[in-house]
Design a protein around this motif. Structure first.
Motif, mmCIF file in Angstrom:
data_model
loop_
_atom_site.group_PDB
_atom_site.id
_atom_site.type_symbol
_atom_site.label_atom_id
_atom_site.label_comp_id
_atom_site.label_asym_id
_atom_site.label_seq_id
_atom_site.Cartn_x
_atom_site.Cartn_y
_atom_site.Cartn_z
ATOM 1 N N LYS A 1 36.615 35.499 51.859
ATOM 2 C CA LYS A 1 36.125 36.183 50.662
ATOM 3 C C LYS A 1 36.563 37.641 50.644
ATOM 4 N N VAL A 2 36.500 38.242 49.440
ATOM 5 C CA VAL A 2 36.854 39.647 49.275
ATOM 6 C C VAL A 2 35.983 40.207 48.148
ATOM 7 N N VAL A 3 35.571 41.485 48.293
ATOM 8 C CA VAL A 3 34.714 42.104 47.277
ATOM 9 C C VAL A 3 35.505 43.157 46.506
ATOM 10 N N PHE A 4 35.422 43.124 45.182
ATOM 11 C CA PHE A 4 36.100 44.093 44.321
ATOM 12 C C PHE A 4 35.066 44.919 43.563
ATOM 13 N N ASP A 5 35.360 46.205 43.384
ATOM 14 C CA ASP A 5 34.528 47.052 42.541
ATOM 15 C C ASP A 5 35.144 47.136 41.144
ATOM 16 N N ALA A 6 34.332 46.807 40.142
ATOM 17 C CA ALA A 6 34.776 46.975 38.750
ATOM 18 C C ALA A 6 34.058 48.195 38.188
ATOM 19 N N PRO A 7 34.726 49.060 37.400
ATOM 20 C CA PRO A 7 36.041 48.837 36.802
ATOM 21 C C PRO A 7 37.246 49.286 37.634
ATOM 22 N N GLU A 8 37.052 50.018 38.747
ATOM 23 C CA GLU A 8 38.226 50.614 39.420
ATOM 24 C C GLU A 8 39.296 49.600 39.823
ATOM 25 N N GLU A 9 38.858 48.399 40.248
ATOM 26 C CA GLU A 9 39.820 47.470 40.858
ATOM 27 C C GLU A 9 40.081 46.230 40.011
ATOM 28 N N ILE A 10 39.861 46.338 38.699
ATOM 29 C CA ILE A 10 39.964 45.114 37.883
ATOM 30 C C ILE A 10 41.370 44.526 37.867
ATOM 31 N N TYR A 11 42.388 45.370 37.969
ATOM 32 C CA TYR A 11 43.749 44.800 37.903
ATOM 33 C C TYR A 11 44.033 43.951 39.139
ATOM 34 N N ASP A 12 43.633 44.455 40.315
ATOM 35 C CA ASP A 12 43.800 43.661 41.535
ATOM 36 C C ASP A 12 42.970 42.377 41.451
ATOM 37 N N MET A 13 41.730 42.536 40.996
ATOM 38 C CA MET A 13 40.821 41.393 40.949
ATOM 39 C C MET A 13 41.361 40.300 40.025
ATOM 40 N N LEU A 14 41.922 40.716 38.882
ATOM 41 C CA LEU A 14 42.401 39.726 37.907
ATOM 42 C C LEU A 14 43.588 38.921 38.431
ATOM 43 N N VAL A 15 44.358 39.513 39.353
ATOM 44 C CA VAL A 15 45.453 38.739 39.945
ATOM 45 C C VAL A 15 44.870 37.488 40.607
ATOM 46 N N LEU A 16 43.728 37.664 41.272
ATOM 47 C CA LEU A 16 43.105 36.530 41.963
ATOM 48 C C LEU A 16 42.296 35.651 41.015
ATOM 49 N N ILE A 17 41.324 36.228 40.311
ATOM 50 C CA ILE A 17 40.396 35.363 39.555
ATOM 51 C C ILE A 17 41.032 34.767 38.308
ATOM 52 N N GLY A 18 42.220 35.267 37.943
ATOM 53 C CA GLY A 18 42.976 34.625 36.863
ATOM 54 C C GLY A 18 43.559 33.287 37.305
ATOM 55 N N ALA A 19 43.425 32.975 38.594
ATOM 56 C CA ALA A 19 43.847 31.671 39.138
ATOM 57 C C ALA A 19 42.592 30.929 39.597
ATOM 58 N N PRO A 20 41.823 30.394 38.635
ATOM 59 C CA PRO A 20 40.480 29.877 38.957
ATOM 60 C C PRO A 20 40.460 28.590 39.766
ATOM 61 N N SER A 21 41.611 27.923 39.931
ATOM 62 C CA SER A 21 41.563 26.718 40.770
ATOM 63 C C SER A 21 41.602 27.118 42.250
ATOM 64 N N ARG A 22 41.952 28.362 42.533
ATOM 65 C CA ARG A 22 42.042 28.825 43.926
ATOM 66 C C ARG A 22 40.964 29.856 44.252
ATOM 67 N N TYR A 23 40.693 30.773 43.311
ATOM 68 C CA TYR A 23 39.735 31.860 43.566
ATOM 69 C C TYR A 23 38.560 31.765 42.600
ATOM 70 N N ALA A 24 37.345 31.793 43.125
ATOM 71 C CA ALA A 24 36.162 31.685 42.273
ATOM 72 C C ALA A 24 35.204 32.833 42.567
ATOM 73 N N VAL A 25 34.650 33.421 41.500
ATOM 74 C CA VAL A 25 33.658 34.485 41.676
ATOM 75 C C VAL A 25 32.360 33.844 42.168
#
Ligand code: F6R
Ligand code: MG
Ligand code: MG
Length: 363
Positions: A176-200
């Motif tokens: 797992k990895v923790v992201f702070d929004a809004p500062e890290e949304i671009y990094d976070m979206l790289v992962l969570i935009g692939a929902p079959s692999r990464y889930a919030v």
């Protein structure tokens, strides 16, 4: 401190995988009443989404408690017996083990739990989906807790202006990895935009760290060693005050986003928000559904439910979902309606390849 637990399983469908027989809910209700009488539960509500039995509980035992998990395990087992007697379809589908080992986690059922100090007013929204998988919550959670076009509170409410943190699970590598929004949304979206692999998995308020949302991310195929079912996941969201307002939490579901699941867990389809009564996925075993039960907590008592999508303001989302469903269906067995080879729950690929062995020649 109160704990809100939502534990669910598909223990038999009626008819096919489209809905649930009332006897299963009556059986669960009976068990729950007994557990409440014995003081194990503060309160409970039994409901369903499609063919999934949803057990909503409040108690003072904390998260991952063995007695609470055992209670739900016994309910699912007894309901499986009822399903077998009625010869319901796929009786015991999500019961992947014969023996209880202290938790239902990793044994088939889906689990979302959160422990918190109940506020002066504590509105909670419980989302439950059928014919889809846990990554389906990624987009709505992003919109609710990180998108100012969805949640105006992020912009104009002082107690939400610092943003939220997202715990993201890699369901394949089990990390797992923790992201702070809004500062890290671009990094976070790289992962969570692939929902079959990464889930919030969960979202927390900043800077207080208070729990805001928790989802179930139990991929059944990880558990069974092969793909035996899309998870049909659940999600708990706390609302109002330092959390997004009820209307901000519901707003993402006005867009019937494309999710994985539907027929044979092997297709893309629109996620249709609907009332609990209408959560009977029938067309091509779908399209995938999401329902939402809203409660006010009062000393742990579940005041409700309100059936949150039972509202004409979601008619247009349902209409758009039907249009998208129609468009996708016309692709028949072709991608992107059908899922990529490695993500299909049903596949004949190995057999077909074996049959064709020797018939392939170099280009
Ligand atoms: C999808 C789902 C259904 C079944 C389909 C075949 O999640 O539950 O679409 O996959 O109806 O079901 P079986 O193999 O039980 O006949
Ligand atoms: Mg089913
Ligand atoms: Mg289901």
């Amino acid at each position: 401190m109160i704990t809100l637990s939502v534990i669910k399983a598909d223990v038999g469908g009626y008819v096919g995988h489209s809905s649930m027989h009332p006897d299963l809910m009556a059986t669960a209700q009976e068990f729950m009443e007994k557990a409440k009488g014995q003081g194990l539960l503060v309160d409970f509500h039994v409901t369903r989404c499609g063919d999934d039995l949803e057990l909503i509980m409040t108690h003072e035992q904390g998260e991952g408690n063995e007695c609470i998990h055992k209670l739900t395990w016994d309910i699912f087992l007894t309901c499986t017996d009822v399903a077998r007697k009625l010869k319901l379809h796929g009786a015991g589908q999500d019961m992947l083990s014969d023996a209880f080992t202290g938790t239902v986690k990793g044994m088939g059922p889906g689990v979302a739990e959160m422990q918190f100090e109940e506020r002066g007013s504590e509105p909670v929204l419980i989302f439950m989906a059928d014919k889809t998988s846990s990554g389906a919550w990624n987009m709505p959670l992003y919109k609710i807790f990180a998108d100012p076009f969805n949640t105006i509170g992020l912009v104009i409410a002082e107690n939400m202006h610092s943003g939220f943190s997202f715990e993201v699970h890699d369901v394949k590598e089990h990390r797992k990895v923790v992201f702070d929004a809004p500062e890290e949304i671009y990094d976070m979206l790289v992962l969570i935009g692939a929902p079959s692999r990464y889930a919030v998995k969960c979202v927390r308020h900043r800077p207080s760290g208070e729990i805001a949302a928790v989802s179930s991310t139990d991929k059944l195929y990880q558990t069974a060693g092969r793909y035996v079912g899309k998870d049909d996941p659940v999600l708990i969201v706390r609302s109002q005050g330092k959390f997004p307002a009820v209307g901000e939490v519901l707003e993402p579901f006005t867009m019937p986003q494309m999710v994985q699941g539907w027929m044979r867990g092997s297709h893309h389809g629109p996620l249709m928000p609907c009332s609990i009564l209408q959560s009977n996925p029938s067309r091509f075993d779908g399209p995938p559904r999401v329902v939402c039960a809203g409660f006010q907590l009062a000393g742990g008592k579940l005041i409700g439910p309100r059936d949150m999508f039972d509202d004409p303001s979601f008619d247009e989302a349902r209409h758009q979902a039907n249009l998208a469903a129609e468009y996708l269906r016309r692709h028949g067995p072709f991608e992107p309606h059908r899922l990529p080879l490695e993500q299909m729950e049903y596949t004949t690929m190995p057999e077909v390849m074996r049959k064709l062995e020797g018939r392939f020649s170099p280009l």
